[in-house]
Design a protein around this motif. Structure first.
Motif, short mmCIF file in Angstrom:
data_model
loop_
_atom_site.label_atom_id
_atom_site.label_comp_id
_atom_site.label_asym_id
_atom_site.label_seq_id
_atom_site.Cartn_x
_atom_site.Cartn_y
_atom_site.Cartn_z
N ARG A 100 0.84 -2.57 4.95
CA ARG A 100 1.66 -3.72 5.35
C ARG A 100 3.14 -3.44 5.14
NH1 ARG A 100 -1.55 -6.92 1.37
NH2 ARG A 100 0.46 -6.77 0.36
N GLY A 101 3.54 -2.20 5.24
CA GLY A 101 4.94 -1.83 5.05
C GLY A 101 5.82 -2.36 6.16
N ARG A 102 7.10 -2.18 5.98
CA ARG A 102 8.04 -2.62 7.01
C ARG A 102 7.86 -1.79 8.27
NH1 ARG A 102 13.73 -2.92 3.81
NH2 ARG A 102 13.52 -5.04 3.07
N ALA A 112 6.51 -4.04 -5.29
CA ALA A 112 5.91 -4.85 -4.23
C ALA A 112 5.99 -4.13 -2.88
CB ALA A 112 6.58 -6.22 -4.16
N LEU A 113 7.14 -3.49 -2.59
CA LEU A 113 7.29 -2.75 -1.34
C LEU A 113 6.33 -1.56 -1.27
CD1 LEU A 113 11.16 -2.68 -0.83
CD2 LEU A 113 9.49 -3.81 0.62
N GLU A 114 6.22 -0.82 -2.36
CA GLU A 114 5.32 0.34 -2.39
C GLU A 114 3.86 -0.08 -2.26
OE1 GLU A 114 5.93 3.64 -2.31
OE2 GLU A 114 8.04 3.13 -2.08
N GLU A 115 3.49 -1.18 -2.90
CA GLU A 115 2.12 -1.68 -2.78
C GLU A 115 1.84 -2.12 -1.35
OE1 GLU A 115 2.00 -4.65 -5.85
OE2 GLU A 115 1.21 -3.21 -7.33
N ALA A 116 2.82 -2.73 -0.70
CA ALA A 116 2.65 -3.15 0.69
C ALA A 116 2.47 -1.93 1.59
CB ALA A 116 3.85 -3.97 1.14
N LYS A 117 3.23 -0.87 1.33
CA LYS A 117 3.08 0.36 2.12
C LYS A 117 1.70 0.95 1.91
CE LYS A 117 7.89 1.83 1.92
NZ LYS A 117 8.79 2.87 1.37
N ASN A 174 -0.99 -0.55 1.21
CA ASN A 174 -2.01 -1.40 1.84
C ASN A 174 -1.82 -1.51 3.34
OD1 ASN A 174 -3.22 -1.90 -0.64
ND2 ASN A 174 -1.91 -3.66 -1.05
#
Length: 81
Positions: A68-70, A59-64, A66
């Motif tokens: 939307r990472g931290r 989930a974190l890698e997919e957010a990055k 897209n």
């Protein structure tokens, strides 16, 4: 292939391997014995913990990927006005 895509592929492969292992254990392949010898496989709770961990990492890698990472603070410059 970008490093993020490569990491995602590795994480997804590992996740599928852990899920397959969990299914094998749940179907009775956790331990067996032949004569006086016995073999015990991995602990189900450890496998479940790793599945949850891998799902979070994916989930974190997919957010990055897209965008939307931290957000990280690299440095702070104090100013006195």
């Amino acid at each position: 292939m970008s490093p993020t895509e490569a990491r995602l592929e590795i994480l997804r492969t590992r996740l599928q391997q852990y899920i397959d292992c969990e299914v094998a254990i749940l179907s009775g392949a956790q331990s067996y014995s032949i004569g006086s010898r016995s073999l015990s496989r991995a602990n189900l709770s450890e496998i479940s913990d790793m599945i949850r961990y891998l799902e979070k990492e994916i989930a974190l890698e997919e957010a990055k990927a897209n965008g939307r990472g931290r957000n990280k603070v690299v440095g702070v410059i104090p100013r006195d006005f």
